[in-house]
Design an enzyme around this catalytic site. Structure first.
Site, PDB file in Angstrom:
ATOM      1  N   HIS A 239       5.670  -7.020   7.198  1.00  0.00           N
ATOM      2  CA  HIS A 239       4.220  -6.871   7.089  1.00  0.00           C
ATOM      3  C   HIS A 239       3.617  -6.244   8.341  1.00  0.00           C
ATOM      4  O   HIS A 239       3.744  -6.788   9.440  1.00  0.00           O
ATOM      5  CB  HIS A 239       3.551  -8.221   6.830  1.00  0.00           C
ATOM      6  CG  HIS A 239       2.075  -8.084   6.611  1.00  0.00           C
ATOM      7  ND1 HIS A 239       1.539  -7.754   5.382  1.00  0.00           N
ATOM      8  CD2 HIS A 239       1.027  -8.172   7.460  1.00  0.00           C
ATOM      9  CE1 HIS A 239       0.228  -7.663   5.491  1.00  0.00           C
ATOM     10  NE2 HIS A 239      -0.103  -7.914   6.745  1.00  0.00           N
TER      11      HIS A 239
ATOM     12  N   HIS B  82       0.985   1.653   4.271  1.00  0.00           N
ATOM     13  CA  HIS B  82       1.683   2.428   3.240  1.00  0.00           C
ATOM     14  C   HIS B  82       1.326   3.892   3.381  1.00  0.00           C
ATOM     15  O   HIS B  82       0.202   4.242   3.741  1.00  0.00           O
ATOM     16  CB  HIS B  82       1.341   1.934   1.830  1.00  0.00           C
ATOM     17  CG  HIS B  82      -0.126   1.796   1.542  1.00  0.00           C
ATOM     18  ND1 HIS B  82      -0.879   0.741   2.017  1.00  0.00           N
ATOM     19  CD2 HIS B  82      -0.976   2.576   0.831  1.00  0.00           C
ATOM     20  CE1 HIS B  82      -2.137   0.890   1.611  1.00  0.00           C
ATOM     21  NE2 HIS B  82      -2.228   1.997   0.895  1.00  0.00           N
TER      22      HIS B  82
ATOM     23  N   ASP C  52       3.067   4.636  -7.460  1.00  0.00           N
ATOM     24  CA  ASP C  52       1.726   4.046  -7.476  1.00  0.00           C
ATOM     25  C   ASP C  52       1.367   3.697  -8.923  1.00  0.00           C
ATOM     26  O   ASP C  52       1.631   4.465  -9.848  1.00  0.00           O
ATOM     27  CB  ASP C  52       0.712   5.040  -6.893  1.00  0.00           C
ATOM     28  CG  ASP C  52      -0.612   4.380  -6.559  1.00  0.00           C
ATOM     29  OD1 ASP C  52      -0.945   4.287  -5.363  1.00  0.00           O
ATOM     30  OD2 ASP C  52      -1.322   3.944  -7.505  1.00  0.00           O
TER      31      ASP C  52
HETATM   32  P1  5GP Z   1      -4.981   2.276  -0.552  1.00  0.00           P
HETATM   33  O1  5GP Z   1      -6.305   2.471  -1.226  1.00  0.00           O
HETATM   34  O2  5GP Z   1      -4.863   0.904   0.053  1.00  0.00           O
HETATM   35  O3  5GP Z   1      -4.613   3.385   0.392  1.00  0.00           O
HETATM   36  O4  5GP Z   1      -3.899   2.408  -1.686  1.00  0.00           O
HETATM   37  C1  5GP Z   1      -3.438   1.334  -2.450  1.00  0.00           C
HETATM   38  C2  5GP Z   1      -2.706   1.926  -3.629  1.00  0.00           C
HETATM   39  O5  5GP Z   1      -1.960   0.878  -4.210  1.00  0.00           O
HETATM   40  C3  5GP Z   1      -3.626   2.497  -4.710  1.00  0.00           C
HETATM   41  O6  5GP Z   1      -3.323   3.881  -4.902  1.00  0.00           O
HETATM   42  C4  5GP Z   1      -3.296   1.655  -5.937  1.00  0.00           C
HETATM   43  O7  5GP Z   1      -3.280   2.404  -7.124  1.00  0.00           O
HETATM   44  C5  5GP Z   1      -1.929   1.077  -5.598  1.00  0.00           C
HETATM   45  N1  5GP Z   1      -1.661  -0.223  -6.201  1.00  0.00           N
HETATM   46  C6  5GP Z   1      -2.514  -1.279  -6.256  1.00  0.00           C
HETATM   47  N2  5GP Z   1      -1.901  -2.326  -6.836  1.00  0.00           N
HETATM   48  C7  5GP Z   1      -0.642  -1.916  -7.163  1.00  0.00           C
HETATM   49  C8  5GP Z   1       0.455  -2.570  -7.806  1.00  0.00           C
HETATM   50  O8  5GP Z   1       0.415  -3.751  -8.195  1.00  0.00           O
HETATM   51  N3  5GP Z   1       1.585  -1.830  -7.980  1.00  0.00           N
HETATM   52  C9  5GP Z   1       1.679  -0.527  -7.559  1.00  0.00           C
HETATM   53  N4  5GP Z   1       2.837   0.097  -7.798  1.00  0.00           N
HETATM   54  N5  5GP Z   1       0.657   0.111  -6.955  1.00  0.00           N
HETATM   55  C10 5GP Z   1      -0.489  -0.577  -6.755  1.00  0.00           C
HETATM   56 ZN    ZN Z   2       2.348  -7.381   3.508  1.00  0.00          ZN
END
Ligand code: 5GP
Ligand code: ZN
Length: 122
Positions: free
Chosen positions: A47, A104, A31
């Site tokens: 997807h 994810h 992350d």
């Molecule tokens: P959600 O809030 O959708 O469950 O988690 C999305 C996660 O994706 C967040 O923890 C955020 O830090 C991570 N994230 C967002 N953009 C990127 C990116 O460009 N690269 C990586 N490796 N993680 C990302």
């Molecule tokens: Zn996607």
């Protein structure tokens, strides 16, 4: 089918990520904004918007995805059980805290304390 979401682009290697595992079906990477000493994201390469968008016929690959988690955790710095362990989180929908609409799993671990962001919700 081609998708333009961020994690589809990471899965196609169009956007860089610190990848720790890749096979035909799944990708795991760090992350970008870790909420714990170990914070991995595990995605299916195809997807799927969220866990709520899966159907009974997705059960087999979902089980394979789930079964990758313990080894990913152990191989990337989570401490061994029983004192160690990991947290598995799948934020789903807006009120679930989902920001990226591609399914994810967050895999969080490492020695505590973690940041406030990681507990109770990642
Ligand atoms: P959600 O809030 O959708 O469950 O988690 C999305 C996660 O994706 C967040 O923890 C955020 O830090 C991570 N994230 C967002 N953009 C990127 C990116 O460009 N690269 C990586 N490796 N993680 C990302
Ligand atoms: Zn996607």
């Amino acid at each position: 089918m081609s998708h333009d979401c961020l994690f589809c682009k990471i899965a196609r290697h169009e956007i860089p990520a610190r990848i720790v595992h890749e096979d035909d079906e799944f990708l795991a990477f760090h992350d970008i904004n870790p909420a714990a000493p170990v914070h991995l994201l595990l995605i299916p390469k195809h997807h799927v918007a969220s866990l709520a968008d899966t159907a009974p016929q997705d059960g087999a690959w979902l089980a394979r995805m789930l079964q990758l988690v313990p080894a990913l955790a152990a191989d990337n710095g989570c401490n061994p059980l029983p004192e160690g362990g990991f947290r598995l989180v799948a934020n789903t929908g807006a009120e679930g805290g989902q920001e990226i609409d591609h399914l994810h799993f967050h895999i969080l671990g490492g020695s505590r304390p973690w940041s406030k962001r990681a507990a109770p919700a990642a």
